[in-house]
Design an enzyme around this catalytic site. Sequence first.
Site, PDB file in Angstrom:
ATOM      1  N   HIS A  70       1.242  -5.010  -3.519  1.00 58.01           N
ATOM      2  CA  HIS A  70       0.809  -4.588  -4.866  1.00 58.01           C
ATOM      3  C   HIS A  70       1.249  -5.642  -5.879  1.00 58.01           C
ATOM      4  O   HIS A  70       2.400  -6.097  -5.841  1.00 58.01           O
ATOM      5  CB  HIS A  70       1.425  -3.227  -5.216  1.00 58.01           C
ATOM      6  CG  HIS A  70       0.984  -2.748  -6.557  1.00 58.01           C
ATOM      7  ND1 HIS A  70      -0.252  -2.173  -6.775  1.00 58.01           N
ATOM      8  CD2 HIS A  70       1.591  -2.804  -7.766  1.00 58.01           C
ATOM      9  CE1 HIS A  70      -0.371  -1.900  -8.061  1.00 58.01           C
ATOM     10  NE2 HIS A  70       0.728  -2.270  -8.689  1.00 58.01           N
ATOM     11  N   ASN A 120       1.474  -2.375   2.357  1.00 60.47           N
ATOM     12  CA  ASN A 120       0.541  -2.765   1.289  1.00 60.47           C
ATOM     13  C   ASN A 120       1.210  -3.813   0.401  1.00 60.47           C
ATOM     14  O   ASN A 120       2.435  -3.824   0.252  1.00 60.47           O
ATOM     15  CB  ASN A 120       0.186  -1.541   0.437  1.00 60.47           C
ATOM     16  CG  ASN A 120      -0.789  -1.867  -0.678  1.00 60.47           C
ATOM     17  OD1 ASN A 120      -1.806  -2.538  -0.463  1.00 60.47           O
ATOM     18  ND2 ASN A 120      -0.497  -1.411  -1.887  1.00 60.47           N
ATOM     19  N   ASN A 144      -4.721 -13.060   0.698  1.00 64.85           N
ATOM     20  CA  ASN A 144      -3.504 -12.550   1.341  1.00 64.85           C
ATOM     21  C   ASN A 144      -3.634 -12.581   2.861  1.00 64.85           C
ATOM     22  O   ASN A 144      -2.673 -12.878   3.565  1.00 64.85           O
ATOM     23  CB  ASN A 144      -3.169 -11.141   0.844  1.00 64.85           C
ATOM     24  CG  ASN A 144      -2.456 -11.168  -0.495  1.00 64.85           C
ATOM     25  OD1 ASN A 144      -1.283 -11.519  -0.564  1.00 64.85           O
ATOM     26  ND2 ASN A 144      -3.170 -10.845  -1.556  1.00 64.85           N
ATOM     27  N   LEU A 181      -6.834   5.418   1.231  1.00 64.72           N
ATOM     28  CA  LEU A 181      -6.585   5.907   2.592  1.00 64.72           C
ATOM     29  C   LEU A 181      -6.393   7.418   2.563  1.00 64.72           C
ATOM     30  O   LEU A 181      -5.792   7.964   1.639  1.00 64.72           O
ATOM     31  CB  LEU A 181      -5.322   5.272   3.180  1.00 64.72           C
ATOM     32  CG  LEU A 181      -5.340   3.773   3.469  1.00 64.72           C
ATOM     33  CD1 LEU A 181      -4.083   3.393   4.240  1.00 64.72           C
ATOM     34  CD2 LEU A 181      -6.573   3.351   4.249  1.00 64.72           C
ATOM     35  N   GLY A 229      -9.721 -12.197   0.464  1.00 67.96           N
ATOM     36  CA  GLY A 229      -8.823 -12.353   1.603  1.00 67.96           C
ATOM     37  C   GLY A 229      -7.809 -13.470   1.493  1.00 67.96           C
ATOM     38  O   GLY A 229      -7.395 -14.021   2.506  1.00 67.96           O
ATOM     39  N   MET A 276      -9.787  -1.930  -0.738  1.00 62.67           N
ATOM     40  CA  MET A 276     -10.103  -1.219  -1.981  1.00 62.67           C
ATOM     41  C   MET A 276     -10.486   0.252  -1.792  1.00 62.67           C
ATOM     42  O   MET A 276     -10.862   0.918  -2.749  1.00 62.67           O
ATOM     43  CB  MET A 276     -11.238  -1.942  -2.720  1.00 62.67           C
ATOM     44  CG  MET A 276     -10.887  -3.358  -3.138  1.00 62.67           C
ATOM     45  SD  MET A 276      -9.380  -3.453  -4.135  1.00 62.67           S
ATOM     46  CE  MET A 276      -9.987  -2.767  -5.674  1.00 62.67           C
ATOM     47  N   GLN A 292       2.988 -17.272  -6.349  1.00 57.19           N
ATOM     48  CA  GLN A 292       4.458 -17.295  -6.329  1.00 57.19           C
ATOM     49  C   GLN A 292       5.072 -16.086  -5.629  1.00 57.19           C
ATOM     50  O   GLN A 292       6.220 -16.151  -5.202  1.00 57.19           O
ATOM     51  CB  GLN A 292       5.005 -17.378  -7.756  1.00 57.19           C
ATOM     52  CG  GLN A 292       4.644 -18.672  -8.441  1.00 57.19           C
ATOM     53  CD  GLN A 292       5.299 -18.811  -9.813  1.00 57.19           C
ATOM     54  OE1 GLN A 292       6.095 -17.982 -10.236  1.00 57.19           O
ATOM     55  NE2 GLN A 292       4.946 -19.866 -10.522  1.00 57.19           N
TER      56      GLN A 292
END
Length: 208
Positions: A110, A108, A14, A94, A12, A91, A179
């Site tokens: 990526h 999302n 993000n 959907l 988690g 993970m 970054q």
Amino acid sequence: MKNIVVLVSGGGTNLQALIDAQNRGEIKNGKITCVISSNPNAYALERAKNNGIDTSVIKRKDYDAFEDYDIALTNLIKSKNADLVVLAGFMTILGKIVIKSFENRIINIHPSLIPSFCGEGFYGLHVHESALARGVKVTGATAHFVNEVCDGGPIIIQKAVEIKNGDTPEILQKRVMEQAEWKILPKAVSLFCDDKIKVIGSKTEILN
Ligand code: GRF
């Protein structure tokens, strides 16, 4: 104010970047109201609880048929009155029902510059292993809307990250997160909540 529901499965970081951005006042027109995890042991759930955010767990394994899982996840998200769904390291694939129910309302993150190193099988460290194996000099991250094509929805923001001599998949993963992912995901969420993302066919236009 838009209700943001974040779907997670793991550490988690993000999600943490979203919470930090919210706490800094950078997501003015949205609020993270619920975190849903596919994994009851995900550390992301602790991060949510530490910040007073409601949590829920839904496990794919608890449903025999994929469609039943798809319906249950859709209903769970709807029950939280989500305006925006964010996949932050979720993970589980959907299903069609949830994607259709939240068309252009699922974002999302990526860890590559789509359309490189994306699609089926490109998740986690595999993405960075593939980038290093191909010898690209620049990689990055992409925030995009989710449609029925894996990693194929309209791109919202991308940010490039340099590859350096001696990079391992783990070192590169960390640099891409620091970054790029942790910066562009909150930015994409903020733009969505400000109604600044216009979807035109398979592309987006960011409004000034
Ligand atoms: C990130 O690399 C993200 O790009 C991918 O899954 C990972 C999640 O990491 N979709 P975390 O759980 O946010 O730390």
